[in-house]
Design a protein around this motif. Structure first.
Motif, PDB file in Angstrom:
ATOM      1  N   VAL A 195       8.721 -14.939   4.765  1.00 28.08           N
ATOM      2  CA  VAL A 195       9.850 -14.928   3.839  1.00 28.08           C
ATOM      3  C   VAL A 195      10.441 -13.523   3.855  1.00 28.08           C
ATOM      4  O   VAL A 195       9.732 -12.550   3.586  1.00 28.08           O
ATOM      5  N   ASP A 196      11.723 -13.434   4.209  1.00 30.52           N
ATOM      6  CA  ASP A 196      12.389 -12.133   4.344  1.00 30.52           C
ATOM      7  C   ASP A 196      11.631 -11.217   5.302  1.00 30.52           C
ATOM      8  O   ASP A 196      11.476 -10.008   5.063  1.00 30.52           O
ATOM      9  N   GLY A 197      11.115 -11.804   6.374  1.00 30.43           N
ATOM     10  CA  GLY A 197      10.456 -11.019   7.409  1.00 30.43           C
ATOM     11  C   GLY A 197       9.035 -10.607   7.095  1.00 30.43           C
ATOM     12  O   GLY A 197       8.468  -9.773   7.806  1.00 30.43           O
ATOM     13  N   VAL A 198       8.426 -11.195   6.062  1.00 30.12           N
ATOM     14  CA  VAL A 198       7.067 -10.805   5.680  1.00 30.12           C
ATOM     15  C   VAL A 198       6.241 -12.046   5.361  1.00 30.12           C
ATOM     16  O   VAL A 198       6.705 -12.956   4.677  1.00 30.12           O
ATOM     17  N   ARG A 199       5.014 -12.074   5.859  1.00 31.26           N
ATOM     18  CA  ARG A 199       4.046 -13.097   5.451  1.00 31.26           C
ATOM     19  C   ARG A 199       2.917 -12.384   4.711  1.00 31.26           C
ATOM     20  O   ARG A 199       2.299 -11.455   5.237  1.00 31.26           O
ATOM     21  N   ARG A 200       2.647 -12.821   3.494  1.00 33.49           N
ATOM     22  CA  ARG A 200       1.611 -12.220   2.663  1.00 33.49           C
ATOM     23  C   ARG A 200       0.402 -13.138   2.646  1.00 33.49           C
ATOM     24  O   ARG A 200       0.520 -14.317   2.303  1.00 33.49           O
ATOM     25  N   ILE A 201      -0.761 -12.587   3.006  1.00 35.54           N
ATOM     26  CA  ILE A 201      -1.996 -13.366   3.023  1.00 35.54           C
ATOM     27  C   ILE A 201      -3.022 -12.649   2.172  1.00 35.54           C
ATOM     28  O   ILE A 201      -3.362 -11.495   2.430  1.00 35.54           O
ATOM     29  N   VAL A 202      -3.515 -13.334   1.134  1.00 37.64           N
ATOM     30  CA  VAL A 202      -4.511 -12.756   0.242  1.00 37.64           C
ATOM     31  C   VAL A 202      -5.883 -13.311   0.603  1.00 37.64           C
ATOM     32  O   VAL A 202      -6.039 -14.529   0.800  1.00 37.64           O
ATOM     33  N   MET A 203      -6.871 -12.430   0.687  1.00 32.52           N
ATOM     34  CA  MET A 203      -8.223 -12.845   1.065  1.00 32.52           C
ATOM     35  C   MET A 203      -9.233 -11.866   0.490  1.00 32.52           C
ATOM     36  O   MET A 203      -8.863 -10.808  -0.035  1.00 32.52           O
ATOM     37  N   ARG A 204     -10.493 -12.204   0.594  1.00 35.31           N
ATOM     38  CA  ARG A 204     -11.537 -11.244   0.220  1.00 35.31           C
ATOM     39  C   ARG A 204     -11.413 -10.013   1.118  1.00 35.31           C
ATOM     40  O   ARG A 204     -11.170 -10.137   2.319  1.00 35.31           O
ATOM     41  N   ARG A 205     -11.643  -8.858   0.535  1.00 44.22           N
ATOM     42  CA  ARG A 205     -11.537  -7.630   1.327  1.00 44.22           C
ATOM     43  C   ARG A 205     -12.542  -7.633   2.481  1.00 44.22           C
ATOM     44  O   ARG A 205     -12.282  -7.071   3.546  1.00 44.22           O
ATOM     45  N   ALA A 206     -13.670  -8.290   2.298  1.00 39.27           N
ATOM     46  CA  ALA A 206     -14.698  -8.349   3.339  1.00 39.27           C
ATOM     47  C   ALA A 206     -14.252  -9.149   4.557  1.00 39.27           C
ATOM     48  O   ALA A 206     -14.858  -9.054   5.618  1.00 39.27           O
ATOM     49  N   LEU A 207     -13.186  -9.951   4.418  1.00 36.63           N
ATOM     50  CA  LEU A 207     -12.728 -10.794   5.523  1.00 36.63           C
ATOM     51  C   LEU A 207     -11.558 -10.198   6.291  1.00 36.63           C
ATOM     52  O   LEU A 207     -11.160 -10.738   7.321  1.00 36.63           O
ATOM     53  N   VAL A 208     -11.007  -9.088   5.798  1.00 37.44           N
ATOM     54  CA  VAL A 208      -9.817  -8.509   6.424  1.00 37.44           C
ATOM     55  C   VAL A 208     -10.081  -8.137   7.878  1.00 37.44           C
ATOM     56  O   VAL A 208      -9.261  -8.405   8.762  1.00 37.44           O
ATOM     57  N   PHE A 209     -11.223  -7.536   8.160  1.00 35.68           N
ATOM     58  CA  PHE A 209     -11.551  -7.119   9.529  1.00 35.68           C
ATOM     59  C   PHE A 209     -11.500  -8.307  10.477  1.00 35.68           C
ATOM     60  O   PHE A 209     -10.884  -8.229  11.551  1.00 35.68           O
ATOM     61  N   TYR A 210     -12.135  -9.414  10.107  1.00 33.07           N
ATOM     62  CA  TYR A 210     -12.174 -10.577  10.989  1.00 33.07           C
ATOM     63  C   TYR A 210     -10.779 -11.178  11.176  1.00 33.07           C
ATOM     64  O   TYR A 210     -10.428 -11.617  12.274  1.00 33.07           O
ATOM     65  N   PHE A 211     -10.011 -11.199  10.092  1.00 31.09           N
ATOM     66  CA  PHE A 211      -8.661 -11.753  10.164  1.00 31.09           C
ATOM     67  C   PHE A 211      -7.795 -10.951  11.138  1.00 31.09           C
ATOM     68  O   PHE A 211      -7.116 -11.522  12.002  1.00 31.09           O
ATOM     69  N   LEU A 212      -7.826  -9.636  11.015  1.00 28.41           N
ATOM     70  CA  LEU A 212      -7.026  -8.782  11.896  1.00 28.41           C
ATOM     71  C   LEU A 212      -7.567  -8.803  13.323  1.00 28.41           C
ATOM     72  O   LEU A 212      -6.802  -8.725  14.285  1.00 28.41           O
ATOM     73  N   GLN A 213      -8.865  -8.930  13.469  1.00 29.87           N
ATOM     74  CA  GLN A 213      -9.459  -9.016  14.805  1.00 29.87           C
ATOM     75  C   GLN A 213      -8.983 -10.273  15.522  1.00 29.87           C
ATOM     76  O   GLN A 213      -8.656 -10.244  16.712  1.00 29.87           O
ATOM     77  N   ARG A 214      -8.923 -11.379  14.794  1.00 31.03           N
ATOM     78  CA  ARG A 214      -8.484 -12.645  15.403  1.00 31.03           C
ATOM     79  C   ARG A 214      -7.026 -12.578  15.837  1.00 31.03           C
ATOM     80  O   ARG A 214      -6.636 -13.169  16.840  1.00 31.03           O
ATOM     81  N   LEU A 215      -6.198 -11.833  15.071  1.00 32.59           N
ATOM     82  CA  LEU A 215      -4.791 -11.688  15.420  1.00 32.59           C
ATOM     83  C   LEU A 215      -4.539 -10.499  16.344  1.00 32.59           C
ATOM     84  O   LEU A 215      -3.388 -10.224  16.690  1.00 32.59           O
ATOM     85  N   ASN A 216      -5.629  -9.810  16.720  1.00 30.78           N
ATOM     86  CA  ASN A 216      -5.521  -8.639  17.600  1.00 30.78           C
ATOM     87  C   ASN A 216      -4.636  -7.560  16.981  1.00 30.78           C
ATOM     88  O   ASN A 216      -3.807  -6.952  17.652  1.00 30.78           O
ATOM     89  N   LEU A 217      -4.827  -7.312  15.675  1.00 31.80           N
ATOM     90  CA  LEU A 217      -4.015  -6.344  14.947  1.00 31.80           C
ATOM     91  C   LEU A 217      -4.829  -5.171  14.415  1.00 31.80           C
ATOM     92  O   LEU A 217      -4.315  -4.373  13.632  1.00 31.80           O
ATOM     93  N   LEU A 218      -6.096  -5.067  14.828  1.00 33.55           N
ATOM     94  CA  LEU A 218      -6.916  -3.973  14.317  1.00 33.55           C
ATOM     95  C   LEU A 218      -6.366  -2.620  14.761  1.00 33.55           C
ATOM     96  O   LEU A 218      -6.417  -1.645  14.017  1.00 33.55           O
TER      97      LEU A 218
END
Length: 241
Positions: A195-218
């Motif tokens: 929305v307006d060029g941004v996607r907001r995803i809320v998750m446990r802070r402990a899962l952020v690493f895995y989420f970014l790793q899967r999207l190759n954004l680390l």
């Protein structure tokens, strides 16, 4: 008679959705059809299609879309020792600690650790157990398959409420790569539901690493906009370089 009643009720709800075809003597979908009882969900449809394919003896969908062919990239199954898993579950339920022999990829040899498990984490590929580690004096994720032996059990446990990264929520912001053309950015925004060029995803802070790793954004690795397509917009806020 019951079918007639149901058709009449549906026509009252959606008078423009059905037409009676005299030649076939049946109701058919009208050109102006618009769903009123359900919300179209393409992902649910594809899941249904794949499930029907998996359960059909000939590998084809066995419901109304039997003429449609589909397939998916096979996943690599990661096996977990059921005996070890059972001991971890029991320790969680009893709020106990375990002595385990764990093979880390950072060390050539396994090490003996004492952990207090309190949750399971799936990173999209394999299962981890979230636990407090006495050796590292903090909460860590341990890959289940790398637990070679459960050597014993201790009554002392660690309060899971002390695991701040598990309790706290973090917001990850992603957007289209700025190097894409306006038309390409528009497609990426639609693809990721931005929305307006941004996607907001809320998750446990402990899962952020895995989420970014899967999207190759680390890390920002200098890939072309066409290869990377999306970027992390709040890298500093998440404590990443």
């Amino acid at each position: 008679p019951q079918a007639t009643i149901l058709f009449r009720r549906y026509q009252e709800l959606a008078p423009d959705n059905l037409e009676y075809d005299l030649s076939s003597k049946r109701y058919v979908r009208a050109r102006a059809f618009a769903p009123v009882l359900i919300t179209p969900d393409p992902e649910a449809y594809f899941r249904h299609l794949l499930q029907a394919r998996e359960h059909a003896p000939d590998g084809m969908a066995s419901f109304s879309d039997a003429t449609l062919s589909c397939d998916q990239v096979p996943g690599l199954e990661r096996r977990t020792d059921p005996a070890i898993l059972q001991k971890i579950i029991e320790a969680m339920r009893r709020r106990q600690s375990l002595r385990i022999l764990y093979q880390s990829m950072r060390s050539p040899n396994p090490s003996l650790r004492t952990i207090a498990p309190h949750a399971f984490v799936h990173d999209g590929h394999r299962w981890h157990v979230r636990a407090h580690c006495s050796q590292s004096k903090g909460f860590r994720d341990f890959v289940l398959i790398r637990i070679a032996v459960v050597a014993g059990r201790e009554e002392e446990a660690v309060d899971p409420e002390l695991d701040r990264e598990w309790r706290e929520r973090a917001e990850v912001l992603i957007g289209p790569h700025p190097g894409l053309s306006p038309f390409q950015r528009e497609i990426i925004e639609r693809d990721y539901g931005m929305v307006d060029g941004v996607r907001r995803i809320v998750m446990r802070r402990a899962l952020v690493f895995y989420f970014l790793q899967r999207l190759n954004l680390l890390r920002e690795d200098g890939r072309s906009p066409q290869e990377q397509q999306i970027v992390l917009l709040n890298r500093e806020e998440l404590g990443l370089r």
